[in-house]
Design a protein around this motif. Structure first.
Motif, mmCIF file in Angstrom:
data_model
loop_
_atom_site.group_PDB
_atom_site.id
_atom_site.type_symbol
_atom_site.label_atom_id
_atom_site.label_comp_id
_atom_site.label_asym_id
_atom_site.label_seq_id
_atom_site.Cartn_x
_atom_site.Cartn_y
_atom_site.Cartn_z
ATOM 1 N N GLN A 85 0.871 -1.178 0.000
ATOM 2 C CA GLN A 85 0.000 0.000 0.000
ATOM 3 C C GLN A 85 0.906 1.226 0.000
ATOM 4 O O GLN A 85 1.118 1.887 1.017
ATOM 5 N N THR A 86 1.457 1.501 -1.185
ATOM 6 C CA THR A 86 2.653 2.338 -1.285
ATOM 7 C C THR A 86 2.381 3.843 -1.173
ATOM 8 O O THR A 86 3.326 4.633 -1.229
ATOM 9 N N LEU A 87 1.132 4.244 -1.009
ATOM 10 C CA LEU A 87 0.861 5.660 -0.728
ATOM 11 C C LEU A 87 1.021 5.960 0.757
ATOM 12 O O LEU A 87 1.063 7.121 1.156
ATOM 13 N N PHE A 88 1.126 4.925 1.571
ATOM 14 C CA PHE A 88 1.322 5.110 3.007
ATOM 15 C C PHE A 88 2.813 5.074 3.345
ATOM 16 O O PHE A 88 3.587 4.360 2.715
ATOM 17 N N ARG A 89 3.193 5.826 4.384
ATOM 18 C CA ARG A 89 4.599 5.954 4.783
ATOM 19 C C ARG A 89 4.773 5.508 6.235
ATOM 20 O O ARG A 89 3.783 5.424 6.975
ATOM 21 N N PRO A 90 6.006 5.245 6.652
ATOM 22 C CA PRO A 90 6.210 4.809 8.039
ATOM 23 C C PRO A 90 5.592 5.754 9.065
ATOM 24 O O PRO A 90 5.078 5.305 10.089
ATOM 25 N N LYS A 91 5.618 7.050 8.806
ATOM 26 C CA LYS A 91 5.063 7.996 9.777
ATOM 27 C C LYS A 91 3.536 7.926 9.856
ATOM 28 O O LYS A 91 2.927 8.504 10.763
ATOM 29 N N ASP A 92 2.911 7.196 8.898
ATOM 30 C CA ASP A 92 1.456 7.068 8.900
ATOM 31 C C ASP A 92 0.963 5.885 9.731
ATOM 32 O O ASP A 92 -0.256 5.724 9.905
ATOM 33 N N ILE A 93 1.865 5.046 10.209
ATOM 34 C CA ILE A 93 1.462 3.866 10.982
ATOM 35 C C ILE A 93 0.622 4.296 12.187
ATOM 36 O O ILE A 93 0.980 5.214 12.919
ATOM 37 N N GLY A 94 -0.522 3.628 12.337
ATOM 38 C CA GLY A 94 -1.442 3.950 13.420
ATOM 39 C C GLY A 94 -2.543 4.916 13.036
ATOM 40 O O GLY A 94 -3.532 5.069 13.759
ATOM 41 N N LYS A 95 -2.413 5.566 11.881
ATOM 42 C CA LYS A 95 -3.444 6.499 11.416
ATOM 43 C C LYS A 95 -4.539 5.745 10.655
ATOM 44 O O LYS A 95 -4.338 4.635 10.165
ATOM 45 N N ALA A 96 -5.692 6.386 10.527
ATOM 46 C CA ALA A 96 -6.791 5.790 9.764
ATOM 47 C C ALA A 96 -6.449 5.779 8.271
ATOM 48 O O ALA A 96 -5.940 6.772 7.737
ATOM 49 N N LYS A 97 -6.736 4.669 7.622
ATOM 50 C CA LYS A 97 -6.414 4.555 6.199
ATOM 51 C C LYS A 97 -7.172 5.577 5.357
ATOM 52 O O LYS A 97 -6.589 6.213 4.469
ATOM 53 N N THR A 98 -8.464 5.748 5.621
ATOM 54 C CA THR A 98 -9.236 6.683 4.795
ATOM 55 C C THR A 98 -8.739 8.114 4.981
ATOM 56 O O THR A 98 -8.626 8.863 4.008
ATOM 57 N N ASP A 99 -8.435 8.516 6.209
ATOM 58 C CA ASP A 99 -7.932 9.873 6.455
ATOM 59 C C ASP A 99 -6.640 10.117 5.686
ATOM 60 O O ASP A 99 -6.463 11.158 5.028
ATOM 61 N N THR A 100 -5.733 9.152 5.775
ATOM 62 C CA THR A 100 -4.409 9.319 5.166
ATOM 63 C C THR A 100 -4.494 9.287 3.655
ATOM 64 O O THR A 100 -3.854 10.099 2.964
ATOM 65 N N LEU A 101 -5.286 8.359 3.120
ATOM 66 C CA LEU A 101 -5.418 8.260 1.667
ATOM 67 C C LEU A 101 -6.081 9.502 1.095
ATOM 68 O O LEU A 101 -5.622 10.062 0.087
ATOM 69 N N ILE A 102 -7.131 9.979 1.732
ATOM 70 C CA ILE A 102 -7.832 11.154 1.213
ATOM 71 C C ILE A 102 -6.951 12.395 1.288
ATOM 72 O O ILE A 102 -6.964 13.243 0.370
ATOM 73 N N SER A 103 -6.150 12.511 2.317
ATOM 74 C CA SER A 103 -5.207 13.635 2.403
ATOM 75 C C SER A 103 -4.245 13.612 1.223
ATOM 76 O O SER A 103 -3.948 14.662 0.609
ATOM 77 N N TRP A 104 -3.746 12.437 0.879
ATOM 78 C CA TRP A 104 -2.836 12.293 -0.268
ATOM 79 C C TRP A 104 -3.559 12.637 -1.568
ATOM 80 O O TRP A 104 -3.023 13.357 -2.426
ATOM 81 N N LEU A 105 -4.789 12.149 -1.715
ATOM 82 C CA LEU A 105 -5.545 12.377 -2.949
ATOM 83 C C LEU A 105 -5.902 13.855 -3.130
ATOM 84 O O LEU A 105 -5.934 14.363 -4.258
ATOM 85 N N GLN A 106 -6.169 14.553 -2.036
ATOM 86 C CA GLN A 106 -6.490 15.980 -2.119
ATOM 87 C C GLN A 106 -5.323 16.782 -2.687
ATOM 88 O O GLN A 106 -5.519 17.735 -3.455
ATOM 89 N N GLU A 107 -4.116 16.393 -2.313
ATOM 90 C CA GLU A 107 -2.944 17.069 -2.867
ATOM 91 C C GLU A 107 -2.728 16.696 -4.331
ATOM 92 O O GLU A 107 -2.288 17.513 -5.131
#
Length: 365
Positions: A68-90
């Motif tokens: 799941q290569t859009l996620f980074r080590p610093k994202d561990i523990g975060k919600a997947k939808t929050d993190t993915l949508i933040s990436w997609l917004q950019e």
């Protein structure tokens, strides 16, 4: 719509501004923000789909990062939808992104799916797929199916223009519960990226009307041999007649009289050594069979199984094998429906398991 962002699409013969406008007006729901959902979301967002909803309640784990290569080590523990949508917004600020941070269930499935034109299923279990399928049938929504197992992936377009549904592809069976997901069985990180991208492509074809969607066809991708195989999926009218959801989509693990049996490579060796009378059928393509096969096996590709019923009718015990165990599972279900009194076995893990085991099953060519 930005004037220059989609200029390559607009210049493309057979696509143009008309298709781009259809994407901009479309709404796609992605169920699952994992290995399949993240690449699908990335490309659907990039090409200009107007609204994308993402359903998931999982948190990011370290084991997710390899695939799941859009996620980074610093994202561990975060919600997947929050993190993915933040990436997609950019990636594309023009897209309307809807965060549905929950699991889909019989209580919310119809309301959630009703707001979208196309559903892309990126879940990893049979129960969710049957639920999504049934909701899509009731609501008349196309369902883009994708799945991965070992080194093999599958893609199909279901419930599209009166085509087959997921239940036509995989009749509900207690043995579906016994097939491991990628967390249990492992998966090479690049495979879900490939299959998720294929799912995004099929969604684009359905939305814009270009090309020929994989409706009535199942595409099987064998990454080890770089083989792509398409087989027909028959449509059964009873699977189109669903008018309400079940209360519970958890898969029952109790065996029924219509189920086949699972067979390990060790069990297969024991049967061979015991001199048991059976027919070993390899349902891979002719090319795959020629490259790597068991000497006892005969080759009947999955798409030809229905044409060989007469020569199999008198056989009391059938053992089915493929590359990873997925195609043979489907063949076993088909043959059990055709020959309910026969003993039918599926070799767990297929040729991959035979190769990786220490068992010498009568010789491998």
């Amino acid at each position: 719509m930005p004037s220059s962002r989609y200029q390559k699409h607009i210049k493309l013969k057979g696509f143009g501004k008309e298709a781009q406008d259809k994407l901009a007006k479309s709404k796609v729901l992605i169920i699952g923000a994992g290995g399949l959902g993240t690449p699908a979301a990335q490309y659907l967002n990039g090409v200009g789909v107007g609204t994308i909803g993402i359903v998931d309640q999982d948190l990011i784990e370290e084991s997710n990062l390899a695939r799941q290569t859009l996620f980074r080590p610093k994202d561990i523990g975060k919600a997947k939808t929050d993190t993915l949508i933040s990436w997609l917004q950019e990636q594309n600020p023009e897209t309307k992104l809807i965060n549905i941070a929950k699991y889909i269930d019989p209580g919310n499935a119809l309301d959630t799916i009703a707001d979208y034109d196309v559903v892309l299923d990126a879940s990893d279990n049979f129960g969710t797929r049957y639920l999504v399928n049934d909701a899509c049938v009731i609501l008349g929504r196309p369902f883009i199916y994708g799945a991965i197992h070992d080194f093999e992936g599958q893609v199909s377009v279901l419930n599209y223009q009166d085509g087959p549904t997921y239940r036509c592809l995989f009749p509900e069976s207690s043995h579906n519960q016994l097939i491991p997901n990628c967390d249990e069985n492992g998966v090479l990180g690049i495979l879900p990226g490939l299959i998720g991208t294929y799912q995004a492509l099929e969604a684009i074809k359905v939305i814009t009307g270009i090309g020929e969607p994989l409706s009535g066809k199942l595409m099987i991708v064998d990454t080890l041999g770089q083989n792509h195989l398409k087989i027909g999926v028959p449509c059964k009218a009873e699977n189109k007649a669903i008018n309400k959801l079940k209360n519970d989509y958890r898969q029952d693990v109790c065996a029924s009289s219509m189920d086949y049996h699972e067979l390990s490579p060790e069990d297969l060796l024991e049967k061979i050594n015991a001199g048991t009378s059976f027919r070993l059928i390899d349902v891979r393509s002719n090319a795959e069979f020629d490259q790597d096969r068991l000497v006892q096996a005969i080759n009947i590709p999955l798409q030809e199984i229905n044409k060989k019923t007469e020569e199999l009718r008198s056989v009391k015990e059938l053992i089915i094998i493929c590359q990873s165990g997925k195609r043979s599972q489907q063949a076993a279900l088909m043959l059990k429906e055709l020959f309910p009194t026969a003993n039918i076995f599926n070799v767990q893990g297929g040729m991959n398991a035979v190769r990786s085991s220490k068992v010498e099953v009568g010789g491998v060519k």
